[in-house]
Design a protein around this motif. Structure first.
Motif, PDB file in Angstrom:
ATOM      1  N   LYS A 142     -10.097  -1.140   8.575  1.00  0.00           N
ATOM      2  CA  LYS A 142      -8.817  -1.666   9.055  1.00  0.00           C
ATOM      3  C   LYS A 142      -8.837  -3.184   8.905  1.00  0.00           C
ATOM      4  O   LYS A 142      -9.840  -3.832   9.164  1.00  0.00           O
TER       5      LYS A 142
ATOM      6  N   LYS B  41       2.257   3.485  -5.177  1.00  0.00           N
ATOM      7  CA  LYS B  41       1.009   4.265  -5.208  1.00  0.00           C
ATOM      8  C   LYS B  41       0.978   5.241  -6.378  1.00  0.00           C
ATOM      9  O   LYS B  41      -0.085   5.470  -6.947  1.00  0.00           O
TER      10      LYS B  41
ATOM     11  N   ASP C 106       6.107  -2.902   6.268  1.00  0.00           N
ATOM     12  CA  ASP C 106       6.036  -2.041   5.076  1.00  0.00           C
ATOM     13  C   ASP C 106       6.464  -0.600   5.367  1.00  0.00           C
ATOM     14  O   ASP C 106       6.749   0.161   4.435  1.00  0.00           O
TER      15      ASP C 106
ATOM     16  N   ILE D 217       1.503  -9.388   7.209  1.00  0.00           N
ATOM     17  CA  ILE D 217       0.417 -10.330   6.920  1.00  0.00           C
ATOM     18  C   ILE D 217       0.090 -10.206   5.437  1.00  0.00           C
ATOM     19  O   ILE D 217      -0.024  -9.093   4.906  1.00  0.00           O
TER      20      ILE D 217
ATOM     21  N   SER E  43      -3.741  -5.364   2.281  1.00  0.00           N
ATOM     22  CA  SER E  43      -3.671  -3.914   2.127  1.00  0.00           C
ATOM     23  C   SER E  43      -5.058  -3.296   1.980  1.00  0.00           C
ATOM     24  O   SER E  43      -5.973  -3.929   1.463  1.00  0.00           O
ATOM     25  N   THR E  44      -5.177  -2.053   2.430  1.00  0.00           N
ATOM     26  CA  THR E  44      -6.460  -1.353   2.325  1.00  0.00           C
ATOM     27  C   THR E  44      -6.787  -1.044   0.869  1.00  0.00           C
ATOM     28  O   THR E  44      -7.930  -1.152   0.453  1.00  0.00           O
ATOM     29  N   THR E  45      -5.766  -0.645   0.120  1.00  0.00           N
ATOM     30  CA  THR E  45      -6.052  -0.195  -1.245  1.00  0.00           C
ATOM     31  C   THR E  45      -5.575  -1.157  -2.327  1.00  0.00           C
ATOM     32  O   THR E  45      -6.118  -1.150  -3.414  1.00  0.00           O
TER      33      THR E  45
HETATM   34  N1  AQP Z   1      -0.194  -6.482   5.728  1.00  0.00           N
HETATM   35  C1  AQP Z   1       0.276  -5.909   6.833  1.00  0.00           C
HETATM   36  N2  AQP Z   1       0.850  -6.664   7.808  1.00  0.00           N
HETATM   37  C2  AQP Z   1       1.329  -6.083   8.950  1.00  0.00           C
HETATM   38  N3  AQP Z   1       1.240  -4.753   9.204  1.00  0.00           N
HETATM   39  C3  AQP Z   1       0.665  -3.966   8.263  1.00  0.00           C
HETATM   40  N4  AQP Z   1       0.420  -2.630   8.189  1.00  0.00           N
HETATM   41  C4  AQP Z   1      -0.204  -2.356   7.026  1.00  0.00           C
HETATM   42  N5  AQP Z   1      -0.371  -3.481   6.303  1.00  0.00           N
HETATM   43  C5  AQP Z   1       0.164  -4.504   7.044  1.00  0.00           C
HETATM   44  C6  AQP Z   1       0.765  -1.680   9.240  1.00  0.00           C
HETATM   45  O1  AQP Z   1      -0.443  -1.091   9.687  1.00  0.00           O
HETATM   46  C7  AQP Z   1      -0.191   0.250  10.121  1.00  0.00           C
HETATM   47  C8  AQP Z   1      -1.318   1.077   9.544  1.00  0.00           C
HETATM   48  O2  AQP Z   1      -0.916   2.053   8.753  1.00  0.00           O
HETATM   49  P1  AQP Z   1      -1.888   2.951   7.913  1.00  0.00           P
HETATM   50  O3  AQP Z   1      -3.241   2.945   8.454  1.00  0.00           O
HETATM   51  O4  AQP Z   1      -1.212   4.265   7.854  1.00  0.00           O
HETATM   52  O5  AQP Z   1      -1.977   2.212   6.507  1.00  0.00           O
HETATM   53  P2  AQP Z   1      -0.862   1.759   5.505  1.00  0.00           P
HETATM   54  O6  AQP Z   1       0.469   1.620   6.115  1.00  0.00           O
HETATM   55  O7  AQP Z   1      -0.925   2.642   4.316  1.00  0.00           O
HETATM   56  O8  AQP Z   1      -1.268   0.244   5.152  1.00  0.00           O
HETATM   57  P3  AQP Z   1      -2.608  -0.293   4.588  1.00  0.00           P
HETATM   58  O9  AQP Z   1      -3.662  -0.189   5.624  1.00  0.00           O
HETATM   59  O10 AQP Z   1      -2.398  -1.662   4.096  1.00  0.00           O
HETATM   60  O11 AQP Z   1      -2.964   0.643   3.384  1.00  0.00           O
HETATM   61  P4  AQP Z   1      -2.358   0.674   1.919  1.00  0.00           P
HETATM   62  O12 AQP Z   1      -1.821  -0.676   1.554  1.00  0.00           O
HETATM   63  O13 AQP Z   1      -3.516   1.090   1.147  1.00  0.00           O
HETATM   64  O14 AQP Z   1      -1.272   1.696   1.955  1.00  0.00           O
HETATM   65  C9  AQP Z   1       1.239   0.587   9.683  1.00  0.00           C
HETATM   66  O15 AQP Z   1       2.095   0.528  10.806  1.00  0.00           O
HETATM   67  C10 AQP Z   1       1.601  -0.514   8.721  1.00  0.00           C
HETATM   68  O16 AQP Z   1       2.965  -0.847   8.755  1.00  0.00           O
END
Ligand code: AQP
Length: 333
Positions: free
Chosen positions: A15, A112, A148, A185, A196-198
């Motif tokens: 995270k 994606k 997002d 962020i 982002s994670t990915t």
């Molecule tokens: N950059 C960010 N700034 C603020 N909030 C963010 N979130 C994700 N990126 C930002 C919010 O974090 C929550 C986690 O959601 P998740 O674990 O389901 O992951 P995700 O939305 O897919 O976002 P990630 O972690 O960045 O993964 P990627 O980019 O790989 O899809 C959500 O409420 C999201 O809005």
């Protein structure tokens, strides 16, 4: 009755600061505001390639991060999505009132699916229907998310409204709750893209569990611009992002941050942001290790959470089934 709040988070220990500021802090605050329900959305994780042998471990990782951040199973309902089968059945039922064209227009699906090398799974397309089922199963009014996820929450509103119009008032139409500061962020190396994670850069992504010297290094090498002024502006995405981060972690307005660092130069500013983030994340990292080591306790917590979650989701599913012309099937029948 107080407002019901629902949100889900993907299983990974990686995270980042965006997840933490945009979502996790809102989850913790939600416990004092309403009836808060949170889940680790492990079923969502299979929409992209993943390692099945590491899935449970990732579920424990994120659970320990959330508990370390202040989630308290005594004050919220916290469970693992795949323990509650009502989510998957409701996904199928809701797909009948979901427009295929809307799914193909989702930003997340477009981004994606473009980055998948071997298989663009139907699960990736269906991701927002499962997310709608997660929230609608609990008749939650409020969905705390980062910016997002705005489009996905809009879609779940459309799904609920279409269901109610077609089959009669059954579902609660939810609303997103997006924080004023820190909703998006950005990556420290590519500040025009979200952290982002990915999809981000390793050096530009600050992880909640990063060691303090790693955090400081990432902030010191953050991309800024050729100017010197610490102020927000559209042509200064790097500096604007750092101001937003410092403002969020020290709970001050962005204006107060700009005033404090007026004339101090980027080097000193970047170090100050890094140090503030270290102070912000250190207690979480320390608590994490203690909580993560006790998997049996995490399992016990998930089992209790799943029982409570099933009781709520089962009622909604029975109402949905009846409204759609199926036999209701309640627990014990
Ligand atoms: N950059 C960010 N700034 C603020 N909030 C963010 N979130 C994700 N990126 C930002 C919010 O974090 C929550 C986690 O959601 P998740 O674990 O389901 O992951 P995700 O939305 O897919 O976002 P990630 O972690 O960045 O993964 P990627 O980019 O790989 O899809 C959500 O409420 C999201 O809005």
């Amino acid at each position: 009755m107080s407002e019901r709040i629902f949100s889900g988070i993907q299983p990974t220990g990686r995270k980042h600061l965006g997840n933490y500021i945009g979502a996790i802090t809102q989850y913790v605050a939600g416990q004092d505001r309403g009836e808060a329900i949170y889940c680790v959305v492990d079923l969502h994780a299979i929409s992209v390639p993943y390692d099945a042998s590491a899935l449970q471990s990732s579920v424990y990782d994120v659970a320990a991060v959330l508990l370390a951040a202040g989630l308290d199973p005594e004050r919220c309902l916290f469970f693992r999505q795949s323990d509650v089968q009502e989510h998957t059945e409701l996904t199928w039922l809701l797909s009948s009132v979901t427009a295929y064209g809307d799914l193909t227009r989702m930003h997340q699906f477009k981004e994606k699916s473009a980055s998948q090398r071997e298989l663009v799974s139907a699960a990736l397309l269906y991701y927002p229907v499962l997310m709608a089922a997660d929230v609608l199963a609990y008749r939650a009014r409020e969905v705390p998310v980062g910016d997002d996820q705005r489009q996905h929450v809009e879609l779940m509103r459309d799904i609920a409204e279409r269901f109610n119009a077609r089959f009669g008032e059954t579902l609660v139409v939810p609303e997103h709750r997006i924080p004023e500061v820190g909703a998006r962020i950005m990556d420290l190396q590519m500040p025009e893209r979200k952290m982002s994670t990915t999809g981000g850069t390793p050096q530009g992504t600050v992880l909640v569990l990063d060691a303090p010297n790693t955090v400081l290094k990432k902030f010191r090498s953050a991309v800024t611009d050729s100017g010197t002024e610490v102020r927000r502006a559209p042509d200064k995405p790097g500096v604007s992002n750092l101001i937003e981060i410092l403002s969020a972690v020290t709970r001050r307005t962005p204006e107060a941050v700009e005033a404090e660092f007026d004339g101090s130069g980027y080097g000193a500013f970047k170090t100050a942001v890094g140090e503030a983030v270290i102070e912000y994340l250190t207690p979480v990292r320390e608590r994490y290790h203690e909580l993560r080591s006790d998997e049996a306790e995490l399992e016990r917590m998930f089992a209790l959470g799943a029982d409570k979650a099933r009781a709520i989701a089962g009622e909604t599913l029975a109402d949905v089934r009846t409204a759609m012309g199926f036999r209701a099937v309640r627990a014990g029948q």
